[in-house]
Design a protein around this motif. Sequence first.
Motif, short mmCIF file in Angstrom:
data_model
loop_
_atom_site.label_atom_id
_atom_site.label_comp_id
_atom_site.label_asym_id
_atom_site.label_seq_id
_atom_site.Cartn_x
_atom_site.Cartn_y
_atom_site.Cartn_z
N TRP A 1 -5.46 56.75 5.40
CA TRP A 1 -6.21 56.55 4.16
C TRP A 1 -5.29 56.77 2.98
O TRP A 1 -4.24 57.40 3.10
N ALA B 1 -5.78 68.57 11.66
CA ALA B 1 -5.83 69.30 12.93
C ALA B 1 -6.34 68.38 14.04
O ALA B 1 -5.77 68.31 15.13
N ILE B 2 -7.40 67.64 13.77
CA ILE B 2 -7.95 66.72 14.77
C ILE B 2 -6.92 65.64 15.09
O ILE B 2 -6.71 65.27 16.24
N GLU C 1 -6.06 58.66 0.27
CA GLU C 1 -6.01 60.08 -0.10
C GLU C 1 -5.57 60.91 1.10
O GLU C 1 -5.78 60.52 2.24
N PRO C 2 -4.97 62.09 0.85
CA PRO C 2 -4.51 62.94 1.95
C PRO C 2 -5.69 63.44 2.79
O PRO C 2 -6.79 63.62 2.31
N LEU C 3 -5.38 63.67 4.06
CA LEU C 3 -6.40 64.22 4.96
C LEU C 3 -6.64 65.69 4.64
O LEU C 3 -5.76 66.37 4.11
N THR C 4 -7.79 66.20 5.02
CA THR C 4 -8.05 67.63 4.87
C THR C 4 -7.34 68.37 6.02
O THR C 4 -6.90 67.75 6.99
N ASP C 5 -7.34 69.70 5.94
CA ASP C 5 -6.68 70.47 7.01
C ASP C 5 -7.37 70.22 8.35
O ASP C 5 -6.71 70.10 9.40
N VAL C 6 -8.68 70.11 8.35
CA VAL C 6 -9.40 69.90 9.61
C VAL C 6 -9.09 68.50 10.16
O VAL C 6 -8.87 68.33 11.36
N GLU C 7 -8.99 67.52 9.28
CA GLU C 7 -8.68 66.17 9.74
C GLU C 7 -7.26 66.12 10.30
O GLU C 7 -7.00 65.48 11.32
N TYR D 1 -4.07 56.26 14.79
CA TYR D 1 -4.94 57.09 13.98
C TYR D 1 -5.10 56.39 12.64
O TYR D 1 -4.21 55.75 12.14
N CYS D 2 -6.26 56.56 12.02
CA CYS D 2 -6.53 55.86 10.76
C CYS D 2 -5.65 56.44 9.67
O CYS D 2 -5.30 57.60 9.69
#
Lengths: 97, 97
Positions: free
Chosen positions: A10, A20-21, A12-18, A7-8
């Motif tokens: 980054w 979740a995915i 900055e932190p991922l969002t909640d939806v990211e 998984y990539c």
Amino acid sequence: MSAVGGYCSWAEPLTDVERAIETVINQFHCYAVKGQKEYLTPNEMQELVVQKLPHLGKCVGPLDEKIECMGDPDEAKLEFGEYWDMMGDAAKGCRRK
Amino acid sequence: MSAVGGYCSWAEPLTDVERAIETVINQFHCYAVKGQKEYLTPNEMQELVVQKLPHLGKCVGPLDEKIECMGDPDEAKLEFGEYWDMMGDAAKGCRRK
């Protein structure tokens, strides 16, 4: 940007939806042992549904049937796209309740 | 079992995968204002991608194109199944990185 555990990642932190995915992706990788993260066997998918979808799995009668229709429980191959579609069936099944 | 906010609720806690699927479902409901939780407009989908998929959205060039191809930005209707497929495209896009 580098791929970590398939998984990539980054800065900055991922969002909640990211996140979740990412969680749904990671389950595929966890259970796709025989296919070395490229595919699940019907047996592995069934194991995932029983262990990880104890509630959602109940919303979706046909999920079991779909897994049975996949072919040889230990040889048939369920690729990521088909796995994602099945997760979508579970989500749709629950939305209608 | 009862539907709360469009999602089922159970006595026992959901698993991490079920919570993840719930999160993806809930985003659809949050942004599907015009369609009263039944569909997203292209504009709403674009807003969701920009706000909620700031990273994943970059993995998937065609996502923007797909949204543009949906038709009238404020009238076209993207139902849950199509939304789930687009999330799958984002997931697949990132898996390949």
